[in-house]
Write a protein that holds these residues in place. Structure first.
Motif, short mmCIF file in Angstrom:
data_model
loop_
_atom_site.label_atom_id
_atom_site.label_comp_id
_atom_site.label_asym_id
_atom_site.label_seq_id
_atom_site.Cartn_x
_atom_site.Cartn_y
_atom_site.Cartn_z
N ARG A 173 0.93 -1.27 -0.34
CA ARG A 173 0.24 -0.11 -0.26
C ARG A 173 1.20 1.54 -0.72
O ARG A 173 0.23 2.69 -0.10
CB ARG A 173 -0.86 -0.25 1.54
CG ARG A 173 -2.12 -0.36 0.95
CD ARG A 173 -3.02 0.33 2.61
NE ARG A 173 -4.00 1.41 2.79
CZ ARG A 173 -4.02 1.25 4.54
NH1 ARG A 173 -4.36 0.14 5.15
NH2 ARG A 173 -4.61 2.24 4.51
N PRO A 220 -7.60 6.67 -0.29
CA PRO A 220 -9.57 5.98 0.63
C PRO A 220 -9.61 5.09 -0.83
O PRO A 220 -10.34 4.07 -0.20
CB PRO A 220 -9.80 7.20 0.62
CG PRO A 220 -8.97 7.94 0.70
CD PRO A 220 -8.17 8.75 -0.60
N VAL A 221 -9.65 5.68 -2.21
CA VAL A 221 -10.36 4.74 -2.64
C VAL A 221 -9.22 3.69 -3.95
O VAL A 221 -9.01 4.66 -5.00
CB VAL A 221 -11.27 5.22 -3.72
CG1 VAL A 221 -12.33 4.87 -4.22
CG2 VAL A 221 -12.49 6.57 -2.41
N PRO A 222 -8.74 3.27 -3.34
CA PRO A 222 -7.73 2.49 -4.81
C PRO A 222 -8.31 1.66 -5.60
O PRO A 222 -9.30 0.90 -5.30
CB PRO A 222 -6.59 1.76 -4.04
CG PRO A 222 -7.97 1.51 -2.37
CD PRO A 222 -8.75 2.24 -2.32
N ASN A 226 -7.16 -3.32 -5.36
CA ASN A 226 -6.65 -3.90 -3.51
C ASN A 226 -6.32 -4.52 -3.12
O ASN A 226 -5.27 -6.02 -4.28
CB ASN A 226 -8.11 -3.59 -2.94
CG ASN A 226 -9.08 -4.94 -3.13
OD1 ASN A 226 -8.65 -6.22 -4.25
ND2 ASN A 226 -10.99 -4.86 -2.83
N GLU A 228 -0.24 -0.61 6.18
CA GLU A 228 -0.05 0.28 6.75
C GLU A 228 -1.37 0.98 7.39
O GLU A 228 -2.80 0.13 7.17
CB GLU A 228 0.23 1.45 5.90
CG GLU A 228 -0.54 2.17 4.87
CD GLU A 228 -0.58 3.78 4.42
OE1 GLU A 228 1.34 2.80 3.95
OE2 GLU A 228 -0.65 4.21 4.20
N ILE A 229 -1.11 1.32 8.24
CA ILE A 229 -2.85 1.94 8.79
C ILE A 229 -3.67 2.20 8.61
O ILE A 229 -3.62 2.93 7.50
CB ILE A 229 -1.81 2.93 10.62
CG1 ILE A 229 -1.54 4.29 9.77
CG2 ILE A 229 -1.41 2.49 11.22
CD1 ILE A 229 -1.84 5.13 10.98
N GLY A 230 -4.78 2.48 9.09
CA GLY A 230 -6.22 3.13 8.44
C GLY A 230 -6.92 1.97 7.02
O GLY A 230 -6.88 1.18 6.96
N GLY A 231 -8.17 2.05 7.34
CA GLY A 231 -9.32 1.49 6.81
C GLY A 231 -9.21 0.35 7.10
O GLY A 231 -9.20 -0.39 7.63
N SER A 232 -9.62 -1.07 5.97
CA SER A 232 -9.83 -2.18 6.42
C SER A 232 -9.46 -3.44 5.69
O SER A 232 -9.62 -4.52 5.78
CB SER A 232 -11.48 -2.47 7.39
OG SER A 232 -12.51 -2.34 6.36
N GLU A 233 -8.69 -2.50 4.61
CA GLU A 233 -8.30 -3.56 3.71
C GLU A 233 -7.65 -4.68 4.34
O GLU A 233 -7.55 -5.96 3.35
CB GLU A 233 -7.80 -2.05 2.64
CG GLU A 233 -8.51 -1.82 1.76
CD GLU A 233 -9.37 -2.79 0.71
OE1 GLU A 233 -9.24 -3.35 0.49
OE2 GLU A 233 -10.27 -2.71 1.03
N ARG A 248 -9.48 -7.44 5.27
CA ARG A 248 -10.26 -8.28 4.78
C ARG A 248 -9.23 -8.70 3.34
O ARG A 248 -10.03 -9.98 3.31
CB ARG A 248 -10.48 -7.15 3.57
CG ARG A 248 -12.31 -6.42 4.18
CD ARG A 248 -12.43 -5.14 3.39
NE ARG A 248 -12.48 -4.61 1.80
CZ ARG A 248 -14.16 -5.23 1.33
NH1 ARG A 248 -14.94 -5.84 2.36
NH2 ARG A 248 -13.71 -5.50 -0.47
N VAL A 253 3.34 -4.19 8.47
CA VAL A 253 2.31 -3.26 8.68
C VAL A 253 2.75 -2.01 9.52
O VAL A 253 2.60 -1.64 10.32
CB VAL A 253 1.01 -3.39 9.63
CG1 VAL A 253 -0.33 -2.44 9.83
CG2 VAL A 253 0.63 -4.56 8.89
N GLY A 264 -5.67 8.04 3.54
CA GLY A 264 -5.84 7.03 3.39
C GLY A 264 -5.82 6.22 5.01
O GLY A 264 -5.96 5.86 5.82
N ALA A 265 -4.38 6.41 6.01
CA ALA A 265 -3.56 6.23 6.71
C ALA A 265 -4.07 7.25 8.18
O ALA A 265 -3.33 7.80 8.39
CB ALA A 265 -2.02 6.52 6.65
#
Lengths: 294, 379
Positions: A156, A185-187, A190, A212-217, A220, A237, A252-253
Motif C-alpha cells: 500500500r 482511500p479509493v484504490p 486492492n 499500513e494503518i487506516g481503513g480495513s483492507e 479483508r 504493517v 487513507g492512513a
C-alpha cells in the motif's frame, strides 16, 4: 509468469511531455518496457526522444496498439485522464498522481466499474507495477528489482514497496511481479485482487504484503487469505507508533477511534496464518528463509 | 482539515442548510453585541476541536446581558483537554422537541458514499451503533448517481423520523449531501439535527472535515485556515509545504513517502528510541524541500539527532543529498545527521556526501543500522 503486465505489454504515457512524465517514461523505456507513445493534448506530432506524442488516448491506441497507460498528470486533471484512457481502449491504467480529491476518486472508480468493467486501475497515488526483466510501469527504480521470481509483492505504500524489493534482491531472491496499490482511500486495485492473481500464478511461490494503518483492507485481505490462499504470505504493517486521529501523509492512513490500528491488522493477518514481521528488514529475512526452504 | 463548529455552520449555510442565527466573538464585549443582535436567550459555545466541551463547562445558556458577560468571561481562556478557548459562537437558543443524527462519509470498503441517519441523535453515534445498531438507517450512495429527493424521502421514513420532520429532513439531507460532495468534505455530520416544538428542523451542531486534496477548487477555504494549528512546529511545516506531525521524542525523522516515514518511526521505537516527529517530504522532493525539512527539525529543541531515511523512486537521491549540503551551508544544524540513502540515483547521492562525512554527518547502509546509530546519538 507475471501478473497484470508482461514483456508484451505496450504502454502509453499520459503526461509524457511533463517533467515527471518524461523522466519516468524514459526510465521505464530504458528498463525495457515497450513504451510506444505519449499523450499530451495539443502536442500531437511531437516526440520525446523518439517516442511519438499523440493528442488523445484514442489516437495513441489506434496508432500503437497499446493496452496499458501510465497516467502521470497533476491531481486536477487525473480523474479525466483515467476516464479518457478507459474510453480510448486502454485496459490497464497505472496512475501515480498524488493528491487527487477523494470525491473524484470515488466517482472515477465507480464509473470504471459501471461503464468499463474490463478495465483495471492501479492507484492512484501508487508507485506502479514492475515485473522484473519484463515490464516496469511507474516510478519504481528498476535496478532494485530482481528477475526470476518466486516472490510476488503487494504494497500500500510507495517507498516501502522499494524497501521490500531491496530486502529480497539483496539476498538474491527475485520477484515475479511487484504491485504498489497506493495509499489513497479509493484504490482501483486492492490487496485481494493482487493476492488472487498471485495465488493463480504458477511461478509465484510466496507473497510479501506491506500494509499500513487506516481503513480495513488488511483485515479483508486476511479473511480472504484464510479462505483461499495456499501459498505462504509474509506481512509487515507500518504505523505501530502512529498516534490516533492524525493523518500520516496518505489520505487513507489514519487511525479513527479504535479502527484501523496496525495492531488490529497484524492480529487479523496472524490469525489467517500469515507470517507477520515487526519491520521491513525482518519481513525480508523471513521471506528469504521461506524461499530457501522450498 | 477539521473545521470549528462556527466554520462548519458557515459552510452549511453556503449550501442552504438551516442553522441557528448567531455569530463568533473573541471578547466578552463582542459576545454581548452578538447576543443583543440575535436576541435572548442565547447559547454561549466554546470553539474547540475536541469533544466533551459541554461537560467541561464550555457550553452555557444565557438569558440576559449579565449572564452573557459571566459565561463568556468564564469560557474564554478555559482549557478543555489541552485546547484553550480563544473564540466563542453565540447563537439564539432553540427549544428542542427531538434530536436526530445525520452524516455523510466515504464507505471505503464499498467505495461508495455512506449516509447515516438516526432518530436517536444528541449522543455519540458510536455508542448508538454499538448498543442499538438498528436505530441507524444506513444508506449506500453511488457516487456517480448521487442522492435524489425520492431516495432521501424513503430514507427518512426508514429511519422512522417523526412525520412532521420528514419532508424538511429529506430536503435538508439532499443539501447536506451536496455540501459533502460539492464541498469536498471527508465528513459532514449534524448531531444533533433538531426538531423544534414548532415543527421546524435545523442543524444545532456542525462537524465538518474537509479533504485538503481538493483545496485547488476551494479558494474560500483560506478563511478556515486561520487558527488551524496549535503546534507551532506544524504551523511552520505547513508554511513550507511539508507533511509534518509533531511528537514528543528526541530523534528527528525525515523520510520520503508516508509509509516509509511511519515505518521509520516504528523502527526507531523498536531499537529503543523515540521519534520527535513524523515528516514525509513527499514524492519528487528536491534540494529546497530537503533544506526546509532540516531547518524545521533543527528548530525543535527536543531533537538530539536527525535520521534521514530516503528510498528514491520519484524522489532522486542525489537531489536529496544536495539539499542536505545546502541546508548545512544555510543554517547551523545543531544535531548530528544520520542518513540512509537508497533507490533512484543513490550512488550519485552517496558520492556527493562522501567528502562531507564527519561526526555530525554520517551515512549507514541499512534502515536498521541508521536507526540504531541515530538512537545511540540521541541518548
Amino acid at each position: 509468469m507475471s501478473i497484470f503486465v508482461d514483456e508484451h505489454t505496450k504502454v502509453i504515457v499520459q503526461g509524457l511531455t511533463g517533467g515527471q512524465g518524461r523522466f519516468h517514461g524514459l526510465r521505464n523505456r530504458d528498463y525495457g518496457t515497450q513504451v510506444v507513445g505519449g499523450v499530451t493534448p495539443g502536442k500531437g506530432g511531437a516526440d520525446v526522444e523518439g517516442i511519438p506524442v499523440f493528442n488523445s488516448v484514442r489516437e495513441a491506441v489506434d496508432a500503437t496498439g497499446a493496452s496499458a497507460s501510465f497516467v502521470v498528470v497533476p491531481p486536477k486533471f487525473a480523474a479525466n485522464a483515467i476516464i479518457e484512457a478507459a474510453e480510448g481502449g486502454i485496459t490497464f491504467i497505472v496512475c501515480i498522481t498524488e493528491g487527487i480529491p477523494a470525491r473524484d476518486e470515488a466517482v472515477t472508480y465507480n464509473r470504471l466499474v459501471e461503464e468499463f468493467p474490463g478495465v483495471r486501475l492501479l492507484g492512484p497515488n501508487c508507485p506502479g507495477i514492475i515485473s522484473p526483466g519484463k515490464c516496469n510501469i511507474g516510478i519504481t527504480s528498476g535496478d532494485i528489482a530482481l528477475a526470476g521470481g518466486p516472490v510476488g509483492i503487494v504494497s500500500r505504500s510507495g517507498t516501502l514497496t522499494y524497501q521490500a524489493l531491496h530486502e529480497l534482491s539483496q539476498q538474491g531472491v527475485g520477484q515475479t511481479t511487484c504491485v504498489g496499490i497506493g495509499g489513497d482511500p479509493v484504490p482501483g486495485t486492492n490487496f485481494i485482487d493482487c493476492l488472487a492473481a498471485f495465488q493463480a500464478d504458477p511461478e509465484t511461490k510466496a507473497v510479501m504484503m506491506i500494509g499500513e494503518i487506516g481503513g480495513s483492507e488488511e483485515e479483508r485481505a486476511a479473511e480472504w487469505i484464510k479462505l483461499n490462499m495456499t501459498k505462504p504470505v509474509v506481512a509487515y504493517v507500518a504505523g505501530v507508533t502512529a498516534p490516533p486521529g492524525r493523518k500520516m501523509g496518505h489520505a487513507g492512513a489514519i487511525i479513527s477511534g479504535s479502527k484501523g490500528t496496525a495492531q488490529a491488522k497484524m492480529e487479523a493477518l496472524r490469525d489467517a496464518g500469515v507470517h507477520v514481521c515487526a519491520n521491513p528488514t525482518e519481513a525480508g529475512a523471513k521471506m528469504v528463509d521461506i524461499v530457501r526452504a522450498m | 482539515m477539521d473545521l470549528f463548529e462556527y466554520q462548519g455552520k458557515q459552510y452549511f449555510a453556503r449550501y442552504g442548510i438551516a442553522v441557528s442565527p448567531g455569530d463568533v466573538a473573541d471578547t466578552v464585549e463582542a459576545a454581548i453585541a452578538v447576543a443583543e443582535r440575535v436576541g435572548y436567550p442565547v447559547v454561549v459555545k466554546a470553539q474547540v476541536k475536541v469533544g466533551g466541551r459541554g461537560k467541561a463547562g464550555g457550553v452555557k445558556l444565557a438569558n440576559n446581558v449579565d449572564e452573557v458577560r459571566t459565561h463568556a468571561g468564564n469560557i474564554l481562556g478555559l482549557d478543555i483537554k489541552g485546547h484553550v478557548v480563544r473564540r466563542l459562537w453565540i447563537e439564539r437558543s432553540s427549544d428542542i422537541a427531538k434530536e436526530y443524527y445525520a452524516s455523510f462519509t466515504l464507505d471505503r470498503p464499498n467505495k461508495t458514499h455512506l449516509g447515516m441517519l438516526s432518530a436517536q441523535g444528541g449522543v455519540e453515534i458510536e455508542i448508538v451503533a454499538e448498543e442499538n445498531p438498528e436505530a441507524i438507517a444506513f444508506l449506500s450512495i453511488d457516487p456517480v448517481r448521487g442522492l435524489d429527493l425520492a431516495t432521501s424521502r424513503r430514507w427518512v421514513a426508514e429511519a422512522e423520523l417523526d412525520e412532521v420532520a420528514r419532508e424538511q429532513t429529506a430536503e435538508l439531507l439532499v443539501k447536506l449531501y451536496d455540501c459533502y460532495t460539492e464541498g469536498d468534505c471527508d465528513l459532514a455530520e449534524i448531531n444533533p439535527l433538531i426538531l423544534t416544538p414548532e415543527g421546524v428542523v435545523h442543524a444545532l451542531d456542525a462537524k465538518v472535515t474537509l479533504d485538503e486534496n481538493a483545496s485547488f477548487r476551494h479558494p474560500e477555504w483560506e478563511a478556515f485556515r486561520e487558527d488551524e494549528f496549535e503546534d507551532p512546529r506544524e504551523k511552520m511545516a505547513k508554511a513550507k509545504g511539508l507533511n509534518y506531525i509533531g511528537l514528543d521524542g528526541t530523534v528527528g525523522i525525515i523520510a520520503n513517502g508516508a509509509g516509509l516515514a511511519m515505518s521509520t518511526l516504528d523502527v526507531v521505537n523498536q531499537v529503543g528510541g523515540t521519534a520527535a516527529n513524523f515528516l514525509d517530504i513527499g514524492g519528487g522532493a528536491n534540494a529546497d524541500v530537503m533544506a526546509a525539512a532540516l531547518e524545521l527539525i533543527n528548530a525543535d529543541p527536543k531533537v538530539k539527532s536527525i535520521f534521514v531515511n530516503i528510498f528514491g523512486g520519484i524522489t532522486r537521491v542525489d537531489e536529496v543529498a544536495q539539499g542536505v549540503l545546502e541546508a548545512l551551508e544555510r543554517v547551523k544544524i545543531t544535531s548530528p545527521i544520520v542518513l540512509r540513502l537508497d533507490g533512484t540515483n543513490a550512488e550519485a547521492g552517496r558520492a556527493l556526501l562522501a567528502p562531507h562525512v564527519s561526526a555530525n554527518l554520517m551515512t549507514e547502509p541499512t534502515m536498521l543500522d541508521a536507526a540504531r546509530r541515530a538512537v545511540a546519538l540521541a541518548k
